[in-house]
Design an enzyme around this catalytic site. Structure first.
Site, PDB file in Angstrom:
ATOM      1  N   THR A  17       0.832  -1.207   0.000  1.00  0.00           N
ATOM      2  CA  THR A  17       0.000   0.000   0.000  1.00  0.00           C
ATOM      3  C   THR A  17       0.864   1.253   0.000  1.00  0.00           C
ATOM      4  O   THR A  17       0.518   2.242  -0.646  1.00  0.00           O
ATOM      5  CB  THR A  17      -0.968  -0.022   1.193  1.00  0.00           C
ATOM      6  OG1 THR A  17      -1.807  -1.183   1.083  1.00  0.00           O
ATOM      7  CG2 THR A  17      -1.850   1.226   1.224  1.00  0.00           C
ATOM      8  N   GLU A  87      -6.179  -3.745  -1.838  1.00  0.00           N
ATOM      9  CA  GLU A  87      -6.701  -5.023  -1.328  1.00  0.00           C
ATOM     10  C   GLU A  87      -7.516  -5.782  -2.387  1.00  0.00           C
ATOM     11  O   GLU A  87      -8.644  -6.201  -2.155  1.00  0.00           O
ATOM     12  CB  GLU A  87      -7.540  -4.788  -0.066  1.00  0.00           C
ATOM     13  CG  GLU A  87      -6.847  -3.978   1.019  1.00  0.00           C
ATOM     14  CD  GLU A  87      -5.659  -4.670   1.683  1.00  0.00           C
ATOM     15  OE1 GLU A  87      -5.352  -5.823   1.325  1.00  0.00           O
ATOM     16  OE2 GLU A  87      -5.033  -4.054   2.555  1.00  0.00           O
ATOM     17  N   ILE A  88      -6.912  -5.983  -3.548  1.00  0.00           N
ATOM     18  CA  ILE A  88      -7.593  -6.623  -4.680  1.00  0.00           C
ATOM     19  C   ILE A  88      -8.089  -8.027  -4.336  1.00  0.00           C
ATOM     20  O   ILE A  88      -9.086  -8.494  -4.885  1.00  0.00           O
ATOM     21  CB  ILE A  88      -6.680  -6.633  -5.940  1.00  0.00           C
ATOM     22  CG1 ILE A  88      -7.476  -6.941  -7.196  1.00  0.00           C
ATOM     23  CG2 ILE A  88      -5.512  -7.582  -5.773  1.00  0.00           C
ATOM     24  CD1 ILE A  88      -8.406  -5.855  -7.648  1.00  0.00           C
ATOM     25  N   CYS A 146      12.324 -14.580  12.457  1.00  0.00           N
ATOM     26  CA  CYS A 146      13.791 -14.654  12.368  1.00  0.00           C
ATOM     27  C   CYS A 146      14.454 -13.316  12.047  1.00  0.00           C
ATOM     28  O   CYS A 146      15.666 -13.180  12.174  1.00  0.00           O
ATOM     29  CB  CYS A 146      14.222 -15.713  11.348  1.00  0.00           C
ATOM     30  SG  CYS A 146      13.875 -15.273   9.621  1.00  0.00           S
ATOM     31  N   ASP A 166     -10.347 -12.707   6.306  1.00  0.00           N
ATOM     32  CA  ASP A 166     -10.461 -12.290   7.699  1.00  0.00           C
ATOM     33  C   ASP A 166      -9.613 -11.041   7.876  1.00  0.00           C
ATOM     34  O   ASP A 166      -8.388 -11.129   7.991  1.00  0.00           O
ATOM     35  CB  ASP A 166     -10.000 -13.423   8.623  1.00  0.00           C
ATOM     36  CG  ASP A 166     -10.203 -13.115  10.090  1.00  0.00           C
ATOM     37  OD1 ASP A 166     -11.108 -12.323  10.409  1.00  0.00           O
ATOM     38  OD2 ASP A 166      -9.450 -13.664  10.902  1.00  0.00           O
ATOM     39  N   GLY A 168      -7.651  -7.992   9.267  1.00  0.00           N
ATOM     40  CA  GLY A 168      -6.967  -7.735  10.532  1.00  0.00           C
ATOM     41  C   GLY A 168      -5.603  -7.129  10.303  1.00  0.00           C
ATOM     42  O   GLY A 168      -5.116  -7.033   9.176  1.00  0.00           O
ATOM     43  N   TYR A 173      -2.127 -10.969  12.422  1.00  0.00           N
ATOM     44  CA  TYR A 173      -1.212 -11.453  11.398  1.00  0.00           C
ATOM     45  C   TYR A 173       0.213 -10.942  11.582  1.00  0.00           C
ATOM     46  O   TYR A 173       0.424  -9.815  12.045  1.00  0.00           O
ATOM     47  CB  TYR A 173      -1.681 -10.999  10.008  1.00  0.00           C
ATOM     48  CG  TYR A 173      -3.008 -11.556   9.605  1.00  0.00           C
ATOM     49  CD1 TYR A 173      -3.109 -12.829   9.057  1.00  0.00           C
ATOM     50  CD2 TYR A 173      -4.176 -10.821   9.757  1.00  0.00           C
ATOM     51  CE1 TYR A 173      -4.336 -13.357   8.666  1.00  0.00           C
ATOM     52  CE2 TYR A 173      -5.407 -11.332   9.375  1.00  0.00           C
ATOM     53  CZ  TYR A 173      -5.472 -12.590   8.833  1.00  0.00           C
ATOM     54  OH  TYR A 173      -6.689 -13.104   8.451  1.00  0.00           O
ATOM     55  N   CYS A 177       8.870 -15.843   6.811  1.00  0.00           N
ATOM     56  CA  CYS A 177       9.529 -16.505   5.691  1.00  0.00           C
ATOM     57  C   CYS A 177       9.016 -17.941   5.616  1.00  0.00           C
ATOM     58  O   CYS A 177       8.326 -18.418   6.521  1.00  0.00           O
ATOM     59  CB  CYS A 177      11.052 -16.466   5.869  1.00  0.00           C
ATOM     60  SG  CYS A 177      11.656 -17.439   7.261  1.00  0.00           S
TER      61      CYS A 177
END
Length: 191
Positions: A17, A87-88, A146, A166, A168, A173, A177
């Site tokens: 974004t 947010e496609i 990490c 969902d 958030g 979230y 990696c």
């Protein structure tokens, strides 16, 4: 002359974004005509703006469906140089045809979104948009486990729903990696 489709994908916190906002600024500074869209489901930071995780923002038109985006675009037909869509992955698959129509009307389209869900599965809409793109920019993030700059997956820390859609932020979230994703989920055993 047809327009160009640029798609920016990657995990959460990879700067998708932020990059879109930079492109919007270029069009604004060039005094170009454009519209910015966001799915109405995304109200994390604002209902009237697209907002990066760092707080940068731009006014946006929230739409509930790809058909609503098409209708709003049609109201400005012939007047626009570009449209920007955040947010496609939250849009229905009909957005692919609508974007093609917009491109063939001579308008540039810039889309950003997640390419994979927290389940390490591609979002179908995003994949289809990538398939018709003139340019795909794949971004990475710093792995929240990490610390390496190689995160390509969004990992959901909270198991409150099975749905892959969902909305958030950091409360749900993190970006990880592949190695850390595998350690966290154990999904790819034997590696």
């Amino acid at each position: 002359m047809s327009g160009k489709l640029t798609v920016i994908v990657g995990p959460m916190y990879s700067g998708k974004t932020t990059e879109l906002l930079s492109l919007i600024e270029i069009y604004a500074l060039g005094k170009k005509n454009y519209l910015v869209f966001k799915p109405s489901i995304d109200i994390r930071y604002s209902e009237e703006h697209i907002v990066s995780h760092t707080g940068l923002k731009a006014p946006a038109i929230k739409v509930t469906s790809s058909d609503e985006l098409r209708k709003t675009f049609a109201e400005h037909a012939g007047q626009l140089d570009a449209i920007f869509i955040d947010e496609i992955h939250f849009f229905d698959e009909n957005i692919v045809q609508i974007i093609e129509e917009i491109i063939y009307s001579g308008v540039n389209v810039f889309c950003v979104g997640l390419d994979m869900s927290y389940k390490h599965r591609p979002f179908k809409t995003t994949v289809q948009i990538m398939g018709i793109a003139d340019e795909v920019i794949k971004k990475k993030a710093v792995c929240h486990i990490c610390g390496e700059y190689k995160a390509v997956v969004s990992y959901r820390k909270v198991d409150d729903t099975e749905s892959e859609i969902d909305v958030g932020g950091m409360e749900k979230y993190i970006a990880v990696c592949r190695d850390c994703y595998n350690k966290l989920t154990g999904r790819f055993k034997g590696n």
